[in-house]
Design a protein around this motif. Structure first.
Motif, mmCIF file in Angstrom:
data_model
loop_
_atom_site.group_PDB
_atom_site.id
_atom_site.type_symbol
_atom_site.label_atom_id
_atom_site.label_comp_id
_atom_site.label_asym_id
_atom_site.label_seq_id
_atom_site.Cartn_x
_atom_site.Cartn_y
_atom_site.Cartn_z
ATOM 1 N N ALA A 32 75.879 55.421 -2.410
ATOM 2 C CA ALA A 32 75.377 56.567 -3.179
ATOM 3 C C ALA A 32 76.471 57.605 -3.391
ATOM 4 C CB ALA A 32 74.190 57.190 -2.454
ATOM 5 N N ASP A 33 76.387 58.309 -4.523
ATOM 6 C CA ASP A 33 77.371 59.349 -4.842
ATOM 7 C C ASP A 33 76.651 60.643 -5.222
ATOM 8 O OD1 ASP A 33 79.599 60.817 -5.467
ATOM 9 O OD2 ASP A 33 79.928 59.860 -7.418
ATOM 10 N N SER A 92 75.258 63.933 5.420
ATOM 11 C CA SER A 92 74.889 62.616 4.916
ATOM 12 C C SER A 92 73.924 61.973 5.902
ATOM 13 C CB SER A 92 76.135 61.744 4.739
ATOM 14 O OG SER A 92 75.779 60.468 4.240
ATOM 15 N N LEU A 93 72.728 61.607 5.431
ATOM 16 C CA LEU A 93 71.680 61.081 6.298
ATOM 17 C C LEU A 93 71.317 59.636 5.974
ATOM 18 C CD1 LEU A 93 69.398 64.246 6.165
ATOM 19 C CD2 LEU A 93 70.983 63.622 7.996
ATOM 20 N N VAL A 97 68.136 59.725 0.760
ATOM 21 C CA VAL A 97 67.951 61.136 1.120
ATOM 22 C C VAL A 97 69.090 61.978 0.553
ATOM 23 C CG1 VAL A 97 67.764 62.773 3.033
ATOM 24 C CG2 VAL A 97 66.669 60.527 3.191
ATOM 25 N N ASP A 98 70.312 61.454 0.643
ATOM 26 C CA ASP A 98 71.467 62.201 0.138
ATOM 27 C C ASP A 98 71.336 62.469 -1.362
ATOM 28 O OD1 ASP A 98 72.368 61.922 2.709
ATOM 29 O OD2 ASP A 98 73.951 60.478 2.229
ATOM 30 N N LEU A 99 70.906 61.467 -2.128
ATOM 31 C CA LEU A 99 70.734 61.653 -3.571
ATOM 32 C C LEU A 99 69.600 62.625 -3.877
ATOM 33 C CD1 LEU A 99 71.227 58.011 -4.917
ATOM 34 C CD2 LEU A 99 72.755 59.962 -5.257
#
Length: 219
Positions: A32-33, A92-93, A97-99
């Motif tokens: 993910a970014d 960062s989890l 979730v991060d996105l």
């Protein structure tokens, strides 16, 4: 699973706009970014504080109407923006979730991601009667105050307290999650357009991250 807001809650908050997204095919190792969305959020914070953003102001008014102090209990997007402003980044989890957190911060609108397999039956946003069970992230069990707005399933388990303030540890996204249910809610004047744009942005990010996943979006 059916999802809805109780009619009385809709009547009490007539400007509420809701969008949902179902994601089947989540994996914890996807690349993910979230950076582009965090950059947008940082740019917004460079010009104004999170408390001055219209989506946040609308949630503050809603929390006040619910009898909560809006600077003590903040909606999830305000908490994220507050942390981003103070620390410069978000932890960062999990890629999902991060996105969700990054897009939430970019639009200043709460986004909740729940493990769909941890929800029993249907899910409704309504006022609590006080018997609901809420599991914290530390393993404690709480019972929401009567009248408090909660996300509650058919089994009487609360998956969020104080509406958009705090999610439950029971249905939090984890390495074991394969199916997710995502909800975004807004109350401000441009909520319809902003929720539509948020869902489009998040859908694009999720398709890039999990290209073989099944996505369903509703507004």
């Amino acid at each position: 699973m059916q999802f809805r807001h109780h009619p009385q809650l809709r009547a009490d908050f007539p400007t509420l706009v809701v969008g949902t997204l179902r994601l089947d095919g989540v994996s914890p190792s996807a690349p993910a970014d979230p950076a582009p969305w965090l950059d947008i959020a940082r740019a917004r914070l460079a010009d104004t504080s999170e408390g001055q953003l219209p989506p946040i102001q609308a949630w503050r008014r809603a929390f006040t109407a619910m009898g909560l102090k809006p600077t003590q209990y903040r909606c999830a997007s305000e908490s994220l923006l507050r942390r981003l402003r103070r620390e410069g980044d978000l932890p960062s989890l999990h890629p999902l979730v991060d996105l969700c957190n990054a897009v939430s911060a970019a639009f200043a609108i709460p986004v909740a991601a729940l493990d769909a397999d941890r929800i029993t039956g249907d899910l409704e946003v309504r006022r609590a009667d006080g018997t609901e069970r809420y599991d914290t992230f530390t393993g404690d069990v709480e019972h929401p105050d009567p009248g408090e707005v909660v996300f509650v399933d058919t089994a009487g388990r609360a998956h969020a307290r104080r509406w958009t303030n705090r999610q439950s540890g029971h249905s939090a996204i984890s390495a074991a999650t394969s199916r997710a249910f995502i909800v975004t809610e807004a109350l401000h004047e441009d909520a319809t357009a902003d929720v539509t744009a948020l869902l489009a942005a998040l859908t694009g990010a999720l398709r890039t991250t999990w290209p073989t996943a099944t996505l369903t979006t509703t507004t």
